[in-house]
Design a protein around this motif. Structure first.
Motif, PDB file in Angstrom:
ATOM      1  N   ASP A  27       0.863  -1.179   0.000  1.00  0.00           N
ATOM      2  CA  ASP A  27       0.000   0.000   0.000  1.00  0.00           C
ATOM      3  C   ASP A  27       0.900   1.230   0.000  1.00  0.00           C
ATOM      4  OD1 ASP A  27      -1.912   1.971   0.461  1.00  0.00           O
ATOM      5  OD2 ASP A  27      -2.876   0.906   2.103  1.00  0.00           O
ATOM      6  N   VAL A  28       0.771   2.056  -1.028  1.00  0.00           N
ATOM      7  CA  VAL A  28       1.641   3.229  -1.180  1.00  0.00           C
ATOM      8  C   VAL A  28       0.785   4.490  -1.222  1.00  0.00           C
ATOM      9  CG1 VAL A  28       3.228   4.416  -2.742  1.00  0.00           C
ATOM     10  CG2 VAL A  28       3.431   1.935  -2.408  1.00  0.00           C
ATOM     11  N   VAL A  29       1.095   5.418  -0.323  1.00  0.00           N
ATOM     12  CA  VAL A  29       0.415   6.712  -0.306  1.00  0.00           C
ATOM     13  C   VAL A  29       1.491   7.790  -0.391  1.00  0.00           C
ATOM     14  CG1 VAL A  29      -1.384   8.083   0.793  1.00  0.00           C
ATOM     15  CG2 VAL A  29      -1.148   5.658   1.388  1.00  0.00           C
ATOM     16  N   VAL A  30       1.456   8.598  -1.458  1.00  0.00           N
ATOM     17  CA  VAL A  30       2.482   9.635  -1.589  1.00  0.00           C
ATOM     18  C   VAL A  30       1.890  11.024  -1.421  1.00  0.00           C
ATOM     19  CG1 VAL A  30       3.753   8.183  -3.243  1.00  0.00           C
ATOM     20  CG2 VAL A  30       2.402  10.123  -4.091  1.00  0.00           C
ATOM     21  N   ASP A  31       2.797  11.901  -0.990  1.00  0.00           N
ATOM     22  CA  ASP A  31       2.503  13.328  -0.898  1.00  0.00           C
ATOM     23  C   ASP A  31       3.410  14.007  -1.926  1.00  0.00           C
ATOM     24  OD1 ASP A  31       2.857  16.062  -0.238  1.00  0.00           O
ATOM     25  OD2 ASP A  31       2.285  15.691   1.838  1.00  0.00           O
ATOM     26  N   TYR A  32       2.777  14.602  -2.929  1.00  0.00           N
ATOM     27  CA  TYR A  32       3.525  15.300  -3.971  1.00  0.00           C
ATOM     28  C   TYR A  32       3.059  16.748  -3.974  1.00  0.00           C
ATOM     29  CZ  TYR A  32       5.260  16.575  -8.609  1.00  0.00           C
ATOM     30  OH  TYR A  32       5.891  17.191  -9.654  1.00  0.00           O
ATOM     31  N   ARG A  33       3.927  17.637  -3.497  1.00  0.00           N
ATOM     32  CA  ARG A  33       3.596  19.064  -3.408  1.00  0.00           C
ATOM     33  C   ARG A  33       2.287  19.322  -2.686  1.00  0.00           C
ATOM     34  NH1 ARG A  33       5.291  20.796  -9.586  1.00  0.00           N
ATOM     35  NH2 ARG A  33       7.487  20.256  -9.366  1.00  0.00           N
ATOM     36  N   GLY A  34       2.045  18.510  -1.647  1.00  0.00           N
ATOM     37  CA  GLY A  34       0.842  18.719  -0.840  1.00  0.00           C
ATOM     38  C   GLY A  34      -0.392  17.990  -1.354  1.00  0.00           C
ATOM     39  N   PHE A  35      -0.249  17.251  -2.445  1.00  0.00           N
ATOM     40  CA  PHE A  35      -1.380  16.474  -2.961  1.00  0.00           C
ATOM     41  C   PHE A  35      -1.105  14.981  -2.783  1.00  0.00           C
ATOM     42  CE2 PHE A  35      -1.651  20.609  -4.853  1.00  0.00           C
ATOM     43  CZ  PHE A  35      -3.004  20.907  -4.729  1.00  0.00           C
ATOM     44  N   ILE A  36      -2.183  14.228  -2.594  1.00  0.00           N
ATOM     45  CA  ILE A  36      -2.038  12.842  -2.150  1.00  0.00           C
ATOM     46  C   ILE A  36      -2.599  11.864  -3.180  1.00  0.00           C
ATOM     47  CG2 ILE A  36      -2.566  11.198  -0.280  1.00  0.00           C
ATOM     48  CD1 ILE A  36      -1.113  13.622   0.807  1.00  0.00           C
ATOM     49  N   GLY A  37      -1.845  10.779  -3.400  1.00  0.00           N
ATOM     50  CA  GLY A  37      -2.336   9.644  -4.196  1.00  0.00           C
ATOM     51  C   GLY A  37      -2.181   8.377  -3.377  1.00  0.00           C
ATOM     52  N   ASP A  38      -3.145   7.485  -3.478  1.00  0.00           N
ATOM     53  CA  ASP A  38      -3.210   6.314  -2.585  1.00  0.00           C
ATOM     54  C   ASP A  38      -3.579   5.084  -3.412  1.00  0.00           C
ATOM     55  OD1 ASP A  38      -3.649   4.578  -0.460  1.00  0.00           O
ATOM     56  OD2 ASP A  38      -5.247   5.772   0.466  1.00  0.00           O
ATOM     57  N   ASN A  39      -2.761   4.030  -3.335  1.00  0.00           N
ATOM     58  CA  ASN A  39      -3.138   2.789  -4.015  1.00  0.00           C
ATOM     59  C   ASN A  39      -2.490   1.574  -3.382  1.00  0.00           C
ATOM     60  OD1 ASN A  39      -0.502   3.101  -5.052  1.00  0.00           O
ATOM     61  ND2 ASN A  39      -1.117   3.012  -7.171  1.00  0.00           N
ATOM     62  N   ALA A  40      -3.068   0.422  -3.659  1.00  0.00           N
ATOM     63  CA  ALA A  40      -2.584  -0.822  -3.041  1.00  0.00           C
ATOM     64  C   ALA A  40      -2.867  -1.985  -3.978  1.00  0.00           C
ATOM     65  CB  ALA A  40      -3.277  -1.048  -1.696  1.00  0.00           C
ATOM     66  N   LEU A  41      -2.104  -3.037  -3.796  1.00  0.00           N
ATOM     67  CA  LEU A  41      -2.382  -4.275  -4.530  1.00  0.00           C
ATOM     68  C   LEU A  41      -1.853  -5.460  -3.745  1.00  0.00           C
ATOM     69  CD1 LEU A  41       0.572  -5.205  -5.777  1.00  0.00           C
ATOM     70  CD2 LEU A  41       0.019  -3.567  -7.544  1.00  0.00           C
ATOM     71  N   THR A  42      -2.299  -6.635  -4.140  1.00  0.00           N
ATOM     72  CA  THR A  42      -1.844  -7.869  -3.498  1.00  0.00           C
ATOM     73  C   THR A  42      -1.328  -8.819  -4.572  1.00  0.00           C
ATOM     74  OG1 THR A  42      -3.458  -7.620  -1.720  1.00  0.00           O
ATOM     75  CG2 THR A  42      -2.563  -9.830  -2.052  1.00  0.00           C
ATOM     76  N   ILE A  43      -0.204  -9.460  -4.269  1.00  0.00           N
ATOM     77  CA  ILE A  43       0.321 -10.497  -5.165  1.00  0.00           C
ATOM     78  C   ILE A  43       0.657 -11.727  -4.330  1.00  0.00           C
ATOM     79  CG2 ILE A  43       1.273  -8.910  -6.884  1.00  0.00           C
ATOM     80  CD1 ILE A  43       4.055  -9.400  -5.593  1.00  0.00           C
TER      81      ILE A  43
END
Ligand code: MF3
Ligand code: CO
Length: 257
Positions: A101-117
């Motif tokens: 599960d990766v959640v990044v902060d890029y210049r104050g904006f957020i993207g969130d995603n996850a996967l399972t393998i």
């Protein structure tokens, strides 16, 4: 037509989401038997840095846990459902069910995603768990568009997963996302169609079914973060950040590689 969020903000969130997806896919590619979950987390940290972003999870303090989140990504193995912490002593092995599960902060904006393998070859029942969780997310995304309600999305997950005889974790939910990690509305993975808040064009939301092979009951480990199934059977987790539009939903967490 008025948008819930400005075009400028949506463009920035789209960039954050592309970075989150790119980092997630680099981690996925590196996840092989013999690597430690700590090294995988460090790879995630470096990839975020290389793309000019930082982890939105590192040091995250919701106030409800004993300590802020100590890692850069969430790495959850087998019975760990979500929010697992990379560990230098934990080596991945063949057959492990691995959720990233990766959640990044890029210049104050957020993207969130996850996967399972599954690492290497998996048991048929584990493959069914992982495939069904992915399909549940796809169905949820298809149910999301302007004018629909949160309950339509929740119901899409619930009705499909029930047919698969799998468990739906109720303790964690999807959420609005974009300018902070957790915004309104909450998006449960169960619920009644045509109920709940209405989705509007310009909203960005993270949909994230968390599904178990056995009982959906969870408990927290003493680290204050890692959620595990009580029966210690494996769980799977898929997540995308999407943009609600008039005629559907656009997946924003698409890797840029
Ligand atoms: N995708 C997870 C969530 O929406 C990420 C949380 S990581 C945390 O809850 F460590 F920051 F909590
Ligand atoms: Co999320």
């Amino acid at each position: 037509m008025s948008l819930f969020r400005s075009e400028e903000k949506i463009a920035a969130i789209r960039e954050a989401c592309q970075i989150a997806a790119t980092v997630l896919h680099k981690m996925k590619a590196a996840a092989v038997a013999g690597i430690t979950t700590y090294d995988l987390d460090q790879l995630g940290r470096r990839e975020m840095e290389a793309l000019g972003a930082k982890s939105a999870c590192f040091n995250y303090d919701p106030g409800s846990s004993i300590n802020p989140f100590p890692a850069h990504t969430c790495i959850s193995v087998n019975e760990e459902v979500v929010h697992g912490i990379g560990d230098i002593r934990r080596f991945l092995k063949e057959g492990d069910v691995l959720s990233l599960d990766v959640v990044v902060d890029y210049r104050g904006f957020i993207g969130d995603n996850a996967l399972t393998i599954i690492i290497g070859d998996g048991k048929p029942e584990h493959i069914h768990l992982v495939d069904s969780t992915k399909i549940a997310l796809e169905k949820a995304i298809r149910a999301a568009r302007s004018g629909k309600r949160v309950g339509d999305v929740s119901h899409a997950v619930e009705s499909f997963i029930k047919k698969q005889k799998l468990g739906i974790v109720r303790d964690f939910v999807g959420h609005g996302v974009g300018e902070s990690m957790h915004e309104a509305p909450q998006i449960p993975n169960f619920g009644r169609a045509r109920s709940g808040p209405r989705l509007q064009a310009g909203m960005t939301v993270a949909i994230e079914p968390m599904i178990t092979l056995g009982s959906p009951k969870i408990e927290m480990l003493s680290d204050g973060w890692t959620a595990v199934t009580r029966d210690r059977k494996p769980a799977a987790h898929f997540e995308h950040t999407i943009l609600i539009t008039e005629d559907g939903a656009e997946i924003l967490t698409i890797p840029n590689i």
